[in-house]
Enzyme design. Sequence first.
Site, PDB file in Angstrom:
ATOM      1  N   GLN A 157      37.345  34.507  13.560  1.00 30.18           N
ATOM      2  CA  GLN A 157      36.033  34.782  12.982  1.00 30.18           C
ATOM      3  C   GLN A 157      35.248  33.517  12.673  1.00 30.18           C
ATOM      4  OE1 GLN A 157      37.948  36.573   9.386  1.00 30.18           O
ATOM      5  NE2 GLN A 157      36.371  35.447   8.245  1.00 30.18           N
ATOM      6  N   CYS A 163      35.097  39.322   8.737  1.00 30.01           N
ATOM      7  CA  CYS A 163      36.428  39.917   8.895  1.00 30.01           C
ATOM      8  C   CYS A 163      36.352  41.433   9.002  1.00 30.01           C
ATOM      9  CB  CYS A 163      37.328  39.507   7.743  1.00 30.01           C
ATOM     10  SG  CYS A 163      36.685  39.965   6.116  1.00 30.01           S
ATOM     11  N   HIS A 300      39.265  40.743   1.963  1.00 29.96           N
ATOM     12  CA  HIS A 300      39.451  40.383   3.364  1.00 29.96           C
ATOM     13  C   HIS A 300      39.866  41.610   4.161  1.00 29.96           C
ATOM     14  CE1 HIS A 300      40.045  37.714   6.706  1.00 29.96           C
ATOM     15  NE2 HIS A 300      41.349  37.907   6.770  1.00 29.96           N
ATOM     16  N   ASN A 322      45.415  39.313  11.822  1.00 31.55           N
ATOM     17  CA  ASN A 322      44.361  38.619  11.109  1.00 31.55           C
ATOM     18  C   ASN A 322      43.311  38.120  12.107  1.00 31.55           C
ATOM     19  OD1 ASN A 322      42.948  37.465   8.994  1.00 31.55           O
ATOM     20  ND2 ASN A 322      44.582  36.087   8.355  1.00 31.55           N
TER      21      ASN A 322
END
Length: 381
Positions: A157, A163, A300, A322
């Site tokens: 990102q 995110c 997040h 992630n």
Amino acid sequence: MAQLAKTKTTLLLVALLAVVSAVELCRAIEFDERDLASDEALWDLYERWQTHHRVHRHHGEKGRRFGTFKENVRFIHAHNKRGDRPSYRLRLNRFGDMGPEEFRSTFADSRINDLRRYRESSPAATAVPGFMYDDATDVPRSVDWRQHGAVTAVKNQGRCGSCWAFSTVVAVEGINAIRTGSLVSLSEQELVDCDTAENGCQGGLMENAFDFIKSYGGITTESAYPYRASNGTCDGMRARRGRVHVSIDGHQMVPTGSEDALAKAVARQPVSVAIDAGGQAFQFYSEGVFTGDCGTDLDHGVAVVGYGVSDVDGTPYWIVKNSWGPSWGEGGYIRMQRGAGNGGLCGIAMEASFPIKTSHNPARKPRRALIDLQGHLRSSQ
């Protein structure tokens, strides 16, 4: 012919050097007690770290950040040297001279808690009622959607609080692959630019993004609408020029706080979740099953793409994708302790949602691995 062969050889060498360079960049900077023995030794380590991760700091900034770097290095070293053999390890990654507040505000500041409270006070919530997997029984002991062609490569990102878009896209890519047999990398930038219910690089909520995709008629591919790590103006023509548009039929919420319900959903598709990712241990996670201290200040968006049990000590874990690039964690992933109670470790079960897609492309047969897994899941209910 000889010239052509020479050109091909040169291109191959360039490609190999690029791969080697990328691998080296992903490796951690190794250090030991000698590097911590004095400020001079730590300064040398700091210089080496900057070169390795291609981090450029001007002289005044280096002096200011050096104190933070020392604290981080000592924290990492103390954790890894613990006598009780921690279930996870830390490493000196590219976030080495960032303090907790800067790190959180840059990479884990999606304002998910604020947006949750706003959503709860608004009557306009459009999640499909209920939980479609509630009656599922005997869920598999382990699931890894990466092994079944339903997860794309790890993305990054950058310095943009998008995110939420990456989390949304992982879940949509996953259910689309499961339903159609075709794994397509989708556009986070289209969500950042076009989903006006969110705040682009300043944060967003995955459920809202699912609503946007449904109402917008789908989401285009990453190749048609590439990621720029910045806010932009919605380019509807670019989005519509994409040859592939992936649609969904809506979304559902996983019952709040239930890791059992989350496992039922993940057994059937990748799921978007929100976590508290601003802690120092999370910042420098390297490998193993993460059991570190963290709260439930959800900041997040990530995605759970499977779960399993550690071969080392039997700790159950979630497989979490992630969006900080492949140099963080286990190739961009983190295994997080499963069954921690109280909404799950770092609040992983507090704000989980997933897209619904009942339609499929009849012209394309699902991949054999997906057919086999779907048959197994149906027989286990």
